[in-house]
Motif scaffolding. Structure first.
Motif, PDB file in Angstrom:
ATOM      1  N   ALA A  70      44.311  32.691  43.199  1.00  0.00           N
ATOM      2  CA  ALA A  70      44.589  34.565  43.324  1.00  0.00           C
ATOM      3  C   ALA A  70      43.812  34.700  42.338  1.00  0.00           C
ATOM      4  CB  ALA A  70      45.822  34.752  43.771  1.00  0.00           C
ATOM      5  N   LYS A  71      43.627  34.666  41.223  1.00  0.00           N
ATOM      6  CA  LYS A  71      43.730  35.075  39.507  1.00  0.00           C
ATOM      7  C   LYS A  71      42.580  35.843  39.770  1.00  0.00           C
ATOM      8  CE  LYS A  71      43.171  33.597  34.728  1.00  0.00           C
ATOM      9  NZ  LYS A  71      43.182  32.584  34.302  1.00  0.00           N
ATOM     10  N   SER A  72      41.435  35.798  40.327  1.00  0.00           N
ATOM     11  CA  SER A  72      40.428  36.724  40.365  1.00  0.00           C
ATOM     12  C   SER A  72      40.929  38.115  40.433  1.00  0.00           C
ATOM     13  CB  SER A  72      39.047  36.297  41.015  1.00  0.00           C
ATOM     14  OG  SER A  72      39.538  35.721  42.095  1.00  0.00           O
ATOM     15  N   GLU A  73      41.347  37.652  42.031  1.00  0.00           N
ATOM     16  CA  GLU A  73      42.151  39.511  42.142  1.00  0.00           C
ATOM     17  C   GLU A  73      43.644  39.982  41.455  1.00  0.00           C
ATOM     18  OE1 GLU A  73      44.807  40.302  46.281  1.00  0.00           O
ATOM     19  OE2 GLU A  73      44.647  38.581  45.968  1.00  0.00           O
ATOM     20  N   LEU A  74      44.412  38.920  41.369  1.00  0.00           N
ATOM     21  CA  LEU A  74      45.747  39.825  40.420  1.00  0.00           C
ATOM     22  C   LEU A  74      44.989  40.432  39.458  1.00  0.00           C
ATOM     23  CD1 LEU A  74      48.041  36.603  41.827  1.00  0.00           C
ATOM     24  CD2 LEU A  74      48.087  39.153  42.380  1.00  0.00           C
ATOM     25  N   GLU A  75      44.272  39.171  38.325  1.00  0.00           N
ATOM     26  CA  GLU A  75      43.593  39.559  37.015  1.00  0.00           C
ATOM     27  C   GLU A  75      44.420  39.673  35.726  1.00  0.00           C
ATOM     28  OE1 GLU A  75      40.432  43.286  36.665  1.00  0.00           O
ATOM     29  OE2 GLU A  75      42.203  43.575  38.802  1.00  0.00           O
ATOM     30  N   PHE A  76      45.321  38.576  35.848  1.00  0.00           N
ATOM     31  CA  PHE A  76      45.697  38.343  35.412  1.00  0.00           C
ATOM     32  C   PHE A  76      45.354  37.263  34.420  1.00  0.00           C
ATOM     33  CE2 PHE A  76      46.873  35.121  37.947  1.00  0.00           C
ATOM     34  CZ  PHE A  76      46.545  33.725  37.358  1.00  0.00           C
ATOM     35  N   SER A  77      46.254  37.444  32.805  1.00  0.00           N
ATOM     36  CA  SER A  77      45.190  36.204  32.129  1.00  0.00           C
ATOM     37  C   SER A  77      45.772  34.717  32.063  1.00  0.00           C
ATOM     38  CB  SER A  77      45.661  37.190  30.169  1.00  0.00           C
ATOM     39  OG  SER A  77      46.789  36.716  29.725  1.00  0.00           O
TER      40      SER A  77
END
Ligand code: ASP
Ligand code: MG
Length: 410
Positions: A324-331
């Motif tokens: 879900a990284k692209s949705e959550l946008e965490f680093s």
């Protein structure tokens, strides 16, 4: 004449001889003129043996078939106990969960009891029989056998006590009661004469293995007096009941602890209004159980969120987050394993400020670093390194004077 529900755990029915011993105890209670419903667990470690057999068959067994398998353990015990009672000339009949009318929701492995149809049990009690019921199992509306989660026989017992309007529920186990903390780890642990439902609920939820948390919830909701005692040693156990008027001066009544804690930090999330909700919805959609949560603002635009989970869900959690990284946008994601949670519990905390400060002082004095904190009205939990866990418990037990004898029971 009182109607009593008794429950005997795995160790108490671990061999033919132990079952005979349980039968002798039941005989005594019956001789006193009581009406008896007896709930039993599977013999000894037999549920573990069944779990292991399933593992040998496949890595991911179907949940339905697991329930089918695990529910057999208790069925062995009920029939043997009925035979042992018959031999003593006591009328008794055994029931599986479905025969006893225990209905559950439609979910396997950890089902909740939704209803108990007591007609059949009432009829047999009316016939003067001891009714023996298999713990830990029920049946769904659609006729599927379910189990209530590991340790669930306690819940069967308390739920039956509520449904049958029993005057009390007695849980017989391999320890002599509820202790201030786990006596296997802390020598100074002391058995409590009594403890309130709320305190016991926190203790059970925070890792004290002595009672299934849902059993305590039932007991509280239906105000069933609950007793925990040993089936092997003849000494008074612990009463769990509404208000415990003794020990007003003891703010902390017990210390619970558990290892198997992992801390995950999701760093550099955008500081948006829905950052938390998006992150935790993603986790909950995937059935990841999160415990303590901490939010830190790292700069104007970003927040870091840390939370704790069990060790066993680490791999899955990371996979879900990465996906879900692209949705959550965490680093980035960081994690720390081999942690433990230590909790102090006591109803008196509500009206006594400074308990948490005391706890933190004791830990600091012993060079124990606190990684996370969470509190409720009647508990303070800290996450520490697993290697510090036992020392933390010992020092807190000492600092809050838990080994000291209770004031007179009022
Ligand atoms: N036999 C089940 C278990 O081992 C249920 C119970 O004993 O309460 O978890
Ligand atoms: Mg148990």
């Amino acid at each position: 004449m009182a109607r009593i529900v008794q429950k005997y755990g795995g160790t108490s029915v671990g061999s033919a001889q132990r079952i005979e011993h349980v039968a002798a105890r039941i005989e005594k209670a019956v001789a006193h003129g009581n009406e008896l419903v007896v709930v039993v667990s599977a013999m000894g470690k037999s549920t573990d043996v069944l779990v292991d057999l399933a593992k040998q068959m496949t890595e991911s067994p179907s949940k339905r078939e697991m329930d089918m398998l695990l529910s057999t353990g208790e069925q062995v015990t009920i029939s043997l106990l009925a035979m042992a009672l018959h031999k003593r000339g006591i009328e008794a009949i055994s029931f599986t969960g479905w025969q006893a009318g225990i209905k559950t929701e439609e979910s396997h492995g950890n089902a909740r009891i939704s209803d108990i149809q007591t007609d059949r049990m009432e009829a047999e009690l009316g016939n003067g029989k001891v009714v023996i019921v298999a713990g830990f199992q029920g049946v769904t509306q659609s006729g599927e056998i379910t189990t209530l989660g590991r340790g669930g026989s306690d819940t069967t017992a308390v739920a039956l006590a509520a449904a049958l309007k029993a005057s009390r529920c007695e849980i017989y186990t391999d320890v002599t009661g509820v202790f201030t903390t786990d006596p296997r780890f802390v020598k100074q642990a002391r058995k409590l004469h009594s403890i309130s439902y709320d305190e016991m609920l926190e203790m059970a939820n925070l890792g004290a293995g002595v009672l299934h948390p849902r059993a305590v919830e039932f007991a509280k909701n239906y105000e069933i007096p609950l007793m925990v005692a040993s089936s092997m040693v003849d000494e008074p156990g612990t009463m769990i009941e509404e208000e415990v008027t003794m020990e007003q001066n003891l703010v902390v009544r017990g210390i619970a602890f558990e290892n198997d804690v992992t801390k995950i930090t999701v760093a550099g999330l955008p500081n948006k209004i829905d950052a938390l909700s998006t992150l935790f919805s993603t986790l909950s959609k995937n059935q990841i159980n999160v415990d303590i949560i901490i939010q830190n603002q790292s700069d104007d635009k970003h927040v870091d969120i840390s939370f704790s989970i069990t060790q066993s869900s680490l791999k899955e959690t990371i996979a879900i987050l990465e996906e879900a990284k692209s949705e959550l946008e965490f680093s980035s994601i960081h994690y720390e394993e081999d942690l433990a949670k230590v909790s102090i519990i006591g109803s008196g905390m509500v009206s006594n400020p400074g308990v948490a400060a005391n706890m933190f002082n004791v830990l600091a004095e012993n060079d124990i670093f606190i990684k996370m904190v969470s509190t409720s009205e009647i508990k303070v939990s800290v996450v520490v390194k697993e290697e510090d866990m036992v020392l933390a418990v010992e020092m807190l037990h000492q600092a809050f004077q838990l080994a000291e004898e209770e004031a007179a029971v009022v």
